[in-house]
Design a protein around this motif. Structure first.
Motif: not given
Lengths: 128, 352, 168
Positions: B160-166, B169-187
């Motif tokens: 996972l790469t993030m560009n704060e200025a722009a 965000a991007s993921l390097a390969h097909q098959g990567n994936g983000v799941d924010l389940g472990g942080i969503g309730k707090g957020a």
């Protein structure tokens, strides 16, 4: 000289009476009104039914239809989710609610049953 | 004092009488005032039961704004919602960077910071594995071991790469994936408290599932009391109470979502390094800190890391925690004020 | 009162006494478990004496002196609270003691209540609603401290009167 201002006169009692009444009125406010035991049933965040559990004499059921059907049982002084089509059965296993602040939630059905008032432990919220 | 005219004296008597009457009336007014029980509101969002209690002005309106903010956040960060920021990010994995909402950026960057600090004990890129277990649905299942090991290749916060200025965000390969389940309730608690801050309410508490946000101080000036669930009891059993000023509290417990196959029980707190439920001797970790998303991610990370390895992480994020292990021992890391109310547990303290 | 110079001087002595008493009281360690704002109010002995024995104007002058002193030493919030409390209680004590012929205890208790009431109001207006929770406790504590102050004044009344009338 102090005869001009005696330490105590009968009319002073008036002041103490007023003070006593003010304090009594204030402390009255502190007494929690825990006599009512109101069960609130919600579906999709909307209140569907409110029942004063103290006034329940005969067991009574409420069936909430939806993608997941849930049955709520009201009994004298207590309420419970007795049946749910949901796979996890967390709500049914929660058991019987008897004190204010307790709740049973069926997430798949988006149904919540809670008893109004402060949390049973005197807490503002529960983590976990 | 004879030099005062009689008329003046009379006025003074009347003025004094009026002043006294005023004071008595005002004081009695407050004494008869109803104790502020707070305004309660409930909703379903973020796959959880959301409960709010608000004290002060415009409570009803503010609670509905807060509930709305939580729902909006869910529409941004849930990978299951079509068209959400995270769904778009996962869709574009291996192809291009995706423009994200500032709220998504905030949650994602906090997720990444916890992942980096814990060497991936919490990892937002766990989706390839978590989607096999399906713990966020009603029907979790035991994945095939070969599938699991294959998917594990695609898990790693380094993808996972993030560009704060722009603000991308991007993921390097097909098959990567983000799941924010472990942080969503707090957020979600962060989102609600942000609404409270911008409003006129004096104080409020929001609970999204097991995560809690505290704002302001209660009308009587006392601390917020947050009960910690008893891992061996039901939803309504607590083992003790934390006394807190404002801040955020999250708990990760292995009792939350489980299923059993062939006598083996599996819980939902996956170790991103093995792909299987974390094998620590803990049953629950409660984390208290100044940000909801952080508290949620840290609770998950600490559960996976175990007590010893969690301490430096807590120190780094200026957080405190309460650990409960399988032998019913409670360890409090930091200065948290905790009152034990169950006789089945013992408490010890750990300096941070 | 024979000379106005002596009257002013005596008022000054009372003002100094009042300030010293309230400073002494601030030196006392806070009693654990007591709500904020609960104080013995020793300087009320002086205000009460002035209101009863000397008249409203000198008593109000004393109250204002105390308030100004609070402004200078402890800031705007404390100053406002102190001034409002002192002025209200002085008015009440003067009225009950001088005009309505109440006893020291009654006037003192009523004065303490007025003092607490006014302070509570200002605290409420300036800060949050949290202070109101303690109101009933303050009523009881105020009455009790009023009784204590009355006893103290009863004990020192005659020496003070002698000082005022003879200058010694």
């Amino acid at each position: 000289m102090s005869g001009r201002f005696p330490l105590f006169r009968k009319r002073d009692l008036l002041v103490f009476l007023v003070a006593f009444l003010l304090a009594a009125a204030g402390f009255w406010r502190w007494i929690p009104s825990d006599d009512a035991l109101i069960a609130v049933v919600e579906q999709n965040g909307e209140v569907v039914k409110r029942v004063d559990l103290e006034r329940v004499t005969e067991p009574e059921t409420l069936t909430l239809e939806g993608d997941v059907t849930v049955t709520v049982l009201f009994e004298p002084g207590q309420v419970s989710i007795t049946n749910s089509d949901c796979p996890d059965q967390v709500c049914v296993r929660t058991g019987v609610l008897t004190r204010s602040g307790q709740s049973a939630v069926c997430l798949p059905a988006r149904v919540a049953v809670r008893i109004e008032g402060e949390n049973a432990s005197g807490a503002d919220g529960m983590t976990g | 004092m004879g030099q005062f005219a009689a008329g003046f004296k009379k006025w003074m008597v009347i003025a004094a009488g009026l002043a006294m009457l005023l004071v008595v009336l005002l004081v009695s007014q407050f004494l008869i005032f109803e104790k502020d029980e707070g305004y309660q509101a409930t909703a379903f969002a973020m796959g959880s039961y959301v409960q709010q209690t608000l004290y002060g002005t415009d409570a009803e309106e503010v609670s509905s704004d807060a509930a709305h903010a939580v729902t909006e956040l869910e529409q941004l960060i849930s990978w299951r919602v079509d068209g959400s920021d995270i769904a778009a990010l996962n869709q574009a994995a291996g192809e291009e960077a995706v423009q994200l909402d500032v709220r998504t950026m905030d949650v994602l960057s906090r997720a990444l910071s916890v992942a980096q600090a814990t060497n991936g004990a919490y990892d937002p890129t766990v989706l390839p594995v978590s989607s096999l277990w399906n713990f966020d649905t009603d029907e979790p299942m035991l994945p095939d071991q070969v599938d699991l090991l294959d998917s594990l290749e695609n898990v790693g916060y380094g993808f996972l790469t993030m560009n704060e200025a722009a603000q991308t965000a991007s993921l390097a390969h097909q098959g990567n994936g983000v799941d924010l389940g472990g942080i969503g309730k707090g957020a979600a608690c962060d989102a609600a408290v942000e609404v409270y801050r911008a409003s006129d309410v004096d104080a409020a508490i929001v609970a999204v599932g097991g995560s809690i946000g505290l704002y302001g101080s209660k009308p009587d000036g006392s601390d917020w009391l947050v009960a910690v669930r008893d891992p061996n009891g039901t939803q309504n059993d607590s083992l003790g109470v934390l006394a807190l000023q404002d801040g955020f509290v999250s708990t990760s417990g292995s009792y939350e979502k489980t299923f059993t196959v062939d006598g083996q029980t599996y819980h939902h707190l996956l170790d991103p390094n093995t792909g299987y439920p974390a094998q620590s001797d803990l049953v629950s970790v409660t984390v208290v800190c100044e940000n909801g998303a952080l508290s949620d991610a840290l609770a998950t990370a600490c559960f996976v890391l175990g007590l010893e390895d969690s301490l430096p992480v807590l120190r780094a994020f200026d957080a405190e925690a309460l650990f409960i292990d399988q032998e019913n021992r409670i360890t409090i890391a930091g200065d948290l004020s905790f009152e034990l109310r169950s006789s089945s547990y013992t408490v010890s303290r750990q300096e941070l | 009162m024979k000379s106005s110079a002596r009257f002013v001087a005596f008022t000054g002595i009372l003002a100094a006494l009042s300030l010293i008493l309230s400073m002494l009281e601030n030196l006392l360690p806070p009693v654990p478990g007591m709500p904020p704002g609960a104080k013995l109010g020793l300087s009320n002995i002086v205000s009460m004496y002035a209101a009863g024995s000397m008249g409203l104007m000198p008593a109000l002058a004393l109250a204002l002196t105390k308030g100004i002193f609070s402004f200078v030493t402890r800031g705007v919030t404390a100053g406002l609270m102190s001034t409002s409390g002192a002025v209200c209680s002085t008015l009440v004590v003067w009225l009950l003691l001088g005009k309505c012929r109440f006893g020291l205890m009654g006037a003192s208790a009523a004065g303490a209540l007025a003092h607490n009431g006014a302070q509570l109001m200002v605290a409420y207006l300036l800060t949050s609603s949290a202070v109101l929770y303690y109101a009933p406790v303050l009523v009881l504590l105020g009455t009790a401290s009023g009784v204590v102050t009355a006893l103290a004044l009863h004990a020192v009344f005659q020496p003070l009167e002698r000082l005022r009338q003879t200058g010694w």
